[in-house]
Design a protein around this motif. Structure first.
Motif, PDB file in Angstrom:
ATOM      1  N   GLY A 158      -0.029   6.555  -5.810  1.00 57.75           N
ATOM      2  CA  GLY A 158      -0.417   6.203  -4.446  1.00 57.75           C
ATOM      3  C   GLY A 158      -1.796   5.587  -4.386  1.00 57.75           C
ATOM      4  N   ASP A 159      -1.971   4.767  -3.373  1.00 61.08           N
ATOM      5  CA  ASP A 159      -3.284   4.196  -3.092  1.00 61.08           C
ATOM      6  C   ASP A 159      -4.108   5.161  -2.259  1.00 61.08           C
ATOM      7  N   LEU A 160      -3.426   5.930  -1.436  1.00 60.49           N
ATOM      8  CA  LEU A 160      -4.044   6.942  -0.582  1.00 60.49           C
ATOM      9  C   LEU A 160      -3.234   8.216  -0.719  1.00 60.49           C
ATOM     10  N   GLY A 161      -3.903   9.341  -0.629  1.00 60.70           N
ATOM     11  CA  GLY A 161      -3.215  10.617  -0.667  1.00 60.70           C
ATOM     12  C   GLY A 161      -3.508  11.416   0.589  1.00 60.70           C
ATOM     13  N   VAL A 162      -2.492  12.093   1.091  1.00 58.30           N
ATOM     14  CA  VAL A 162      -2.637  12.998   2.231  1.00 58.30           C
ATOM     15  C   VAL A 162      -2.141  14.351   1.744  1.00 58.30           C
ATOM     16  N   LEU A 163      -3.046  15.311   1.675  1.00 59.65           N
ATOM     17  CA  LEU A 163      -2.731  16.631   1.147  1.00 59.65           C
ATOM     18  C   LEU A 163      -2.929  17.694   2.213  1.00 59.65           C
ATOM     19  N   VAL A 190       0.869  -1.170   0.000  1.00 56.09           N
ATOM     20  CA  VAL A 190       0.000   0.000   0.000  1.00 56.09           C
ATOM     21  C   VAL A 190       0.910   1.225   0.000  1.00 56.09           C
ATOM     22  N   VAL A 191       0.606   2.175  -0.881  1.00 52.49           N
ATOM     23  CA  VAL A 191       1.415   3.390  -0.982  1.00 52.49           C
ATOM     24  C   VAL A 191       0.572   4.587  -0.548  1.00 52.49           C
ATOM     25  N   ILE A 192       1.119   5.318   0.418  1.00 51.71           N
ATOM     26  CA  ILE A 192       0.497   6.549   0.898  1.00 51.71           C
ATOM     27  C   ILE A 192       1.371   7.697   0.415  1.00 51.71           C
ATOM     28  N   ALA A 193       0.807   8.588  -0.379  1.00 46.63           N
ATOM     29  CA  ALA A 193       1.543   9.742  -0.887  1.00 46.63           C
ATOM     30  C   ALA A 193       1.144  10.980  -0.084  1.00 46.63           C
ATOM     31  N   VAL A 194       2.143  11.780   0.305  1.00 46.89           N
ATOM     32  CA  VAL A 194       1.921  12.966   1.131  1.00 46.89           C
ATOM     33  C   VAL A 194       2.498  14.174   0.402  1.00 46.89           C
ATOM     34  N   ASP A 195       1.722  15.247   0.330  1.00 44.73           N
ATOM     35  CA  ASP A 195       2.220  16.442  -0.353  1.00 44.73           C
ATOM     36  C   ASP A 195       1.474  17.668   0.157  1.00 44.73           C
ATOM     37  N   ALA A 196       2.065  18.828  -0.068  1.00 43.40           N
ATOM     38  CA  ALA A 196       1.399  20.103   0.186  1.00 43.40           C
ATOM     39  C   ALA A 196       0.644  20.496  -1.084  1.00 43.40           C
ATOM     40  N   CYS A 197      -0.346  21.342  -0.929  1.00 42.54           N
ATOM     41  CA  CYS A 197      -1.057  21.839  -2.108  1.00 42.54           C
ATOM     42  C   CYS A 197      -1.624  23.217  -1.814  1.00 42.54           C
ATOM     43  N   VAL A 198      -2.068  23.873  -2.879  1.00 51.50           N
ATOM     44  CA  VAL A 198      -2.816  25.121  -2.743  1.00 51.50           C
ATOM     45  C   VAL A 198      -4.282  24.771  -2.972  1.00 51.50           C
ATOM     46  N   GLY A 199      -5.168  25.600  -2.455  1.00 53.42           N
ATOM     47  CA  GLY A 199      -6.597  25.321  -2.590  1.00 53.42           C
ATOM     48  C   GLY A 199      -7.411  26.568  -2.319  1.00 53.42           C
ATOM     49  N   SER A 200      -8.657  26.375  -2.001  1.00 54.99           N
ATOM     50  CA  SER A 200      -9.523  27.523  -1.713  1.00 54.99           C
ATOM     51  C   SER A 200      -9.123  28.133  -0.366  1.00 54.99           C
TER      52      SER A 200
END
Length: 155
Positions: A103-108, A65-75
């Motif tokens: 990734g199987d899951l993303g954490v943003l 299982v791959v969990i990808a973590v990243d920062a992002c911009v949004g509202s």
């Protein structure tokens, strides 16, 4: 079940983009998670080496299982929130990079409001804000790992 993989994306050279590497550092040093963790301030996963890391993970960690973590911009309303995605994430969107979804899951972590110049927005984010968000994101990843180890599913 093979150990999970956590891919923490970002660069510590830009405060708003440092969430991923900070999470990776916390997972390894503070939580000592039972998972393969890629991406930390000393060895970041960024736009320059993203594809190589994905290829390595697919080759070496097949079936994990791959969990990808990243920062992002949004509202504006979402700034400061940690969002979870059941289908991984697409890194580099804030800078219009065409990086592959992974990734199987993303954490943003939404670190700044979307603007015309997202790089400027990411550069202006206070490090203390991203540091605090990285702690919350790391706790979220630890909870996900605990659920996976207990045989649960993440939706």
């Amino acid at each position: 079940m093979p150990l999970p993989v956590i891919l923490c994306i970002g660069s510590s050279g830009v405060s708003g983009d440092s969430l991923g590497p900070l999470v990776g550092d916390l997972l390894r040093r503070r939580y000592n998670v039972k998972a393969f963790v890629y991406g930390c301030p000393e060895r970041p996963v960024n736009g320059l080496n993203y594809t190589q890391y994905i290829e390595h993970i697919e080759r070496v960690h097949h079936g994990s299982v791959v969990i990808a973590v990243d920062a992002c911009v949004g509202s504006r309303d979402d700034v400061g929130k940690i969002k979870f995605s059941p289908s991984g994430l697409t890194a580099g969107g804030a800078l219009n990079k065409n990086l592959r979804r992974f990734g199987d899951l993303g954490v943003l972590g939404v670190v700044a409001p979307r603007q015309q110049d997202n790089l400027s927005a990411l550069m202006q984010v206070p490090f203390s804000f991203v540091d605090e968000m990285s702690r919350a994101a790391a706790r979220g990843v630890v909870r996900i790992l605990a659920a996976l180890q207990a045989g649960g599913t993440i939706t």
